[in-house]
Design a protein around this motif. Structure first.
Motif, PDB file in Angstrom:
ATOM      1  N   THR A 199      16.481   8.326 -33.718  1.00 19.08           N
ATOM      2  CA  THR A 199      15.916   9.796 -33.885  1.00 19.08           C
ATOM      3  C   THR A 199      16.128  10.963 -35.179  1.00 19.08           C
ATOM      4  OG1 THR A 199      15.991  10.776 -32.029  1.00 19.08           O
ATOM      5  CG2 THR A 199      14.342   8.909 -32.028  1.00 19.08           C
ATOM      6  N   ARG A 200      17.488  10.947 -34.770  1.00 17.97           N
ATOM      7  CA  ARG A 200      18.246  12.087 -35.584  1.00 17.97           C
ATOM      8  C   ARG A 200      18.559  11.682 -36.941  1.00 17.97           C
ATOM      9  NH1 ARG A 200      22.890  14.598 -31.273  1.00 17.97           N
ATOM     10  NH2 ARG A 200      21.220  14.869 -28.872  1.00 17.97           N
ATOM     11  N   ALA A 201      18.721  10.435 -37.198  1.00 22.21           N
ATOM     12  CA  ALA A 201      18.874  10.221 -38.413  1.00 22.21           C
ATOM     13  C   ALA A 201      18.410   9.986 -38.916  1.00 22.21           C
ATOM     14  CB  ALA A 201      19.337   8.543 -38.288  1.00 22.21           C
ATOM     15  N   PHE A 202      17.101  10.090 -38.455  1.00 24.73           N
ATOM     16  CA  PHE A 202      15.728   9.888 -39.447  1.00 24.73           C
ATOM     17  C   PHE A 202      15.153  11.046 -39.937  1.00 24.73           C
ATOM     18  CE2 PHE A 202      12.885   9.491 -35.894  1.00 24.73           C
ATOM     19  CZ  PHE A 202      11.649  10.096 -36.605  1.00 24.73           C
ATOM     20  N   THR A 203      15.835  12.221 -39.191  1.00 22.96           N
ATOM     21  CA  THR A 203      15.078  13.562 -39.442  1.00 22.96           C
ATOM     22  C   THR A 203      15.272  14.139 -39.679  1.00 22.96           C
ATOM     23  OG1 THR A 203      13.756  13.166 -36.992  1.00 22.96           O
ATOM     24  CG2 THR A 203      14.052  15.525 -37.703  1.00 22.96           C
ATOM     25  N   ALA A 204      16.922  13.335 -39.885  1.00 21.13           N
ATOM     26  CA  ALA A 204      17.510  14.905 -41.102  1.00 21.13           C
ATOM     27  C   ALA A 204      17.534  14.217 -42.537  1.00 21.13           C
ATOM     28  CB  ALA A 204      18.800  15.153 -40.449  1.00 21.13           C
ATOM     29  N   ALA A 205      17.313  12.882 -42.296  1.00 20.53           N
ATOM     30  CA  ALA A 205      16.561  12.651 -44.023  1.00 20.53           C
ATOM     31  C   ALA A 205      15.601  13.289 -44.383  1.00 20.53           C
ATOM     32  CB  ALA A 205      16.765  10.775 -44.185  1.00 20.53           C
ATOM     33  N   ASN A 206      14.573  13.096 -43.109  1.00 21.44           N
ATOM     34  CA  ASN A 206      12.676  13.489 -44.341  1.00 21.44           C
ATOM     35  C   ASN A 206      13.055  15.193 -44.151  1.00 21.44           C
ATOM     36  OD1 ASN A 206       9.688  15.024 -42.592  1.00 21.44           O
ATOM     37  ND2 ASN A 206      11.105  11.877 -43.965  1.00 21.44           N
ATOM     38  N   LEU A 207      14.296  16.043 -43.542  1.00 21.87           N
ATOM     39  CA  LEU A 207      13.826  17.175 -44.133  1.00 21.87           C
ATOM     40  C   LEU A 207      14.150  17.711 -45.490  1.00 21.87           C
ATOM     41  CD1 LEU A 207      15.475  18.968 -41.059  1.00 21.87           C
ATOM     42  CD2 LEU A 207      12.917  18.672 -41.387  1.00 21.87           C
TER      43      LEU A 207
ATOM     44  N   GLU B 297       7.094  18.187 -35.868  1.00 19.85           N
ATOM     45  CA  GLU B 297       6.592  17.882 -36.748  1.00 19.85           C
ATOM     46  C   GLU B 297       6.085  18.868 -37.367  1.00 19.85           C
ATOM     47  OE1 GLU B 297       7.578  15.982 -39.090  1.00 19.85           O
ATOM     48  OE2 GLU B 297       9.019  14.803 -37.351  1.00 19.85           O
ATOM     49  N   GLN B 298       5.536  19.358 -36.927  1.00 20.31           N
ATOM     50  CA  GLN B 298       4.735  20.879 -37.639  1.00 20.31           C
ATOM     51  C   GLN B 298       5.269  22.066 -37.655  1.00 20.31           C
ATOM     52  OE1 GLN B 298       1.020  20.573 -38.839  1.00 20.31           O
ATOM     53  NE2 GLN B 298       1.496  22.531 -39.280  1.00 20.31           N
ATOM     54  N   ALA B 299       5.666  21.899 -37.228  1.00 28.01           N
ATOM     55  CA  ALA B 299       7.567  23.408 -37.093  1.00 28.01           C
ATOM     56  C   ALA B 299       8.215  22.734 -38.630  1.00 28.01           C
ATOM     57  CB  ALA B 299       8.238  24.057 -35.613  1.00 28.01           C
ATOM     58  N   ALA B 300       8.807  21.506 -38.546  1.00 23.43           N
ATOM     59  CA  ALA B 300       9.510  21.939 -39.282  1.00 23.43           C
ATOM     60  C   ALA B 300       8.226  21.520 -40.955  1.00 23.43           C
ATOM     61  CB  ALA B 300       9.939  19.822 -40.170  1.00 23.43           C
ATOM     62  N   ASP B 301       7.460  21.047 -40.802  1.00 22.28           N
ATOM     63  CA  ASP B 301       6.547  21.980 -42.221  1.00 22.28           C
ATOM     64  C   ASP B 301       6.221  23.315 -42.339  1.00 22.28           C
ATOM     65  OD1 ASP B 301       5.601  18.824 -42.447  1.00 22.28           O
ATOM     66  OD2 ASP B 301       4.088  18.765 -41.830  1.00 22.28           O
ATOM     67  N   GLU B 302       6.083  23.782 -41.306  1.00 22.79           N
ATOM     68  CA  GLU B 302       5.714  25.503 -41.745  1.00 22.79           C
ATOM     69  C   GLU B 302       7.300  25.583 -42.637  1.00 22.79           C
ATOM     70  OE1 GLU B 302       3.378  26.940 -41.786  1.00 22.79           O
ATOM     71  OE2 GLU B 302       1.794  25.411 -40.550  1.00 22.79           O
ATOM     72  N   LEU B 303       8.411  25.608 -41.870  1.00 20.05           N
ATOM     73  CA  LEU B 303       9.807  25.649 -42.668  1.00 20.05           C
ATOM     74  C   LEU B 303       9.937  25.320 -43.947  1.00 20.05           C
ATOM     75  CD1 LEU B 303      12.129  27.029 -41.784  1.00 20.05           C
ATOM     76  CD2 LEU B 303      12.927  24.630 -41.039  1.00 20.05           C
ATOM     77  N   CYS B 304       9.080  24.410 -43.975  1.00 17.86           N
ATOM     78  CA  CYS B 304       9.479  23.542 -45.285  1.00 17.86           C
ATOM     79  C   CYS B 304       8.930  24.723 -46.680  1.00 17.86           C
ATOM     80  CB  CYS B 304       9.192  22.004 -45.666  1.00 17.86           C
ATOM     81  SG  CYS B 304      10.472  21.024 -44.863  1.00 17.86           S
ATOM     82  N   PHE B 305       7.670  25.049 -46.013  1.00 16.47           N
ATOM     83  CA  PHE B 305       6.401  25.549 -47.000  1.00 16.47           C
ATOM     84  C   PHE B 305       6.943  27.299 -47.510  1.00 16.47           C
ATOM     85  CE2 PHE B 305       3.981  21.753 -46.468  1.00 16.47           C
ATOM     86  CZ  PHE B 305       3.293  21.473 -47.952  1.00 16.47           C
TER      87      PHE B 305
END
Length: 439
Positions: free
Chosen positions: A49-57, A181-189
């Protein structure tokens, strides 16, 4: 060990067993206090999970960069914001058409097999746009190039599909994962536009587009390489072509709510920029919008720590009601004419959007058939994008035709009220199903 401990009282004084019993009620309470992030630690303890999350960001960050970079690049070289806006609007419309089709291919053939070539085509479109702007190509080439970026896969949706597969029997863990995932979306935007503006202004106008394309390709390649967490491909139905999720009776009303929520985001951005410009603090507009995104990001992370109780439909109704209420705060703060009051109001207003999106995405997952998760979530994102475009246009019209930008904050308030109204009208007809298991 249990039998050994049970045998201890035979040779030990009777008082000995009472010693481990006395502190036992305190230990769970102390452990909960010292580990407030335990739900997030639990989901990231799963291998991979950490690997795919780090790659997805890094793959997701360009979503907040590409449109801003294109506007700055085209407007800087051609001297026309109208042309820049028309080009980005064309790309948005193309994404609305192509995105669900790309997601359907991902569901049918797998994330790695479809996401990589789709991303490569989108990156070529971005590079073509860069070269056309750089070398003064005709305007129509800008529209064609940016339309090619519509094949960009929904990286956030693919990440959510992986969480849904890993925790298909654990609704609490899925809730925590969706909140992250929603927090990550907000961070990216929140960071994407800032990074794009910095690159385009500090280096050269094409820098934002070039860096965004490189991040997108690198991130998707790394994400696709994480094969052990990739959801298995659902077998093709015996009847042939699967039904579109749009034919599910419960999903279209939910997408209308997403459309209205997107209008909140789009109109809030335009009106806030106009408000800052009208008060002579145009450079602070990004900071004001960042506060709204920061409030949403923080609320999303906190929401993930809570254990979801009750029916998801009731929670979604409560979230949309909170969003409708808090979106009145910027309207009231703008009426005072104080940028500081508006900053606080935007921070508070943003705290209702992430829980709404988290709960809404959970409902989409529960309504969508197992083999069409990517398509269902991409439809939700498409509705959001359509709402953002409509909200931007509505907010711009309100700024020009109403009594200043302060009154224009009525547009996001009205959009939030519309989302609440649609939810109220359809809540009783939407059954609360358990999340569909991913085979």
């Amino acid at each position: 060990m249990i039998l050994f401990l049970a045998a201890r009282p035979v040779t030990a004084p009777p008082v000995r067993p009472s010693r481990p019993v006395r502190p036992s009620p305190r230990r769970p309470r102390l452990r909960l206090r010292s580990r407030p992030l335990a739900p997030y630690r639990r989901i990231f303890a799963v291998p991979g999970t950490r690997a795919f999350t780090a790659a997805n960001l890094p793959a997701r960050l360009p979503m907040g960069m590409l449109s801003v970079s294109a506007v700055l690049m085209i407007a800087g070289s051609r001297g026309s914001y109208a042309l820049a806006g028309a080009v980005t609007a064309t790309g948005l419309a193309a994404t609305a058409l192509v995105g669900p089709w790309t997601a359907r291919l991902v569901d049918r053939h797998g994330q790695a097999r479809i996401a990589v070539p789709a991303t490569a085509l989108a990156v070529l479109g971005s590079l073509s746009l860069l070269l056309c702007v750089r070398h003064g190509a005709p305007d129509w080439t800008l529209f064609a190039s940016y339309a090619a970026t519509a094949t960009t896969p929904n990286t956030g949706g693919m990440s959510r599909a992986r969480w849904a597969h890993l925790f298909r029997d654990d609704p609490a863990a899925r809730h925590t994962a969706n909140s992250f995932e929603q927090a990550a979306d907000e961070l990216c935007f929140m960071l994407g536009p800032v990074l794009a503006t910095l690159l385009c202004t500090a280096l050269f106008p094409e820098a934002g587009t070039a860096v965004a394309a490189a991040l997108l390709l690198t991130g998707v390649l790394l994400f696709a390489a994480q094969r052990r967490t990739e959801p298995p491909v659902a077998p093709a139905p015996a009847t042939g072509r699967p039904r579109s999720p749009l034919r599910l009776p419960e999903l279209p009303p939910l997408l209308v709510t997403f459309l209205a929520t997107g209008a909140v985001f789009g109109s809030l951005e335009v009106v806030t920029i106009a408000f800052a410009d009208g008060h002579g603090i145009r450079t602070a507009a990004g900071g004001l919008l960042a506060l709204q995104a920061a409030g949403s990001c923080a609320a999303g992370l906190l929401y993930g720590l809570l254990r979801p109780n009750g029916r998801a439909g009731h929670r979604f109704l409560g979230c949309t009601a909170a969003m409708a209420a808090l979106m009145l705060l910027p309207l009231l703060a703008a009426a005072t004419g104080s940028p500081a009051a508006l900053a606080v109001a935007l921070l508070l207003a943003g705290m209702a959007t992430a829980p709404t999106m988290v709960t809404g995405m959970g409902l989409v997952q529960s309504l969508t058939p197992p083999g069409q998760l990517n398509e269902g979530m991409t439809l939700a994102v498409t509705a959001l994008l359509g709402g953002i475009a409509a909200g931007s246009a509505g907010g711009g019209w309100a700024v020009d035709h109403l009594a200043g930008a302060g009154a224009a904050y009525g547009v996001p308030a009205a959009a939030a009220a519309l989302a609440l109204t649609v939810t109220l009208l359809t809540a009783r007809r939407r059954p609360d199903r358990p999340a569909a298991p991913v085979s």
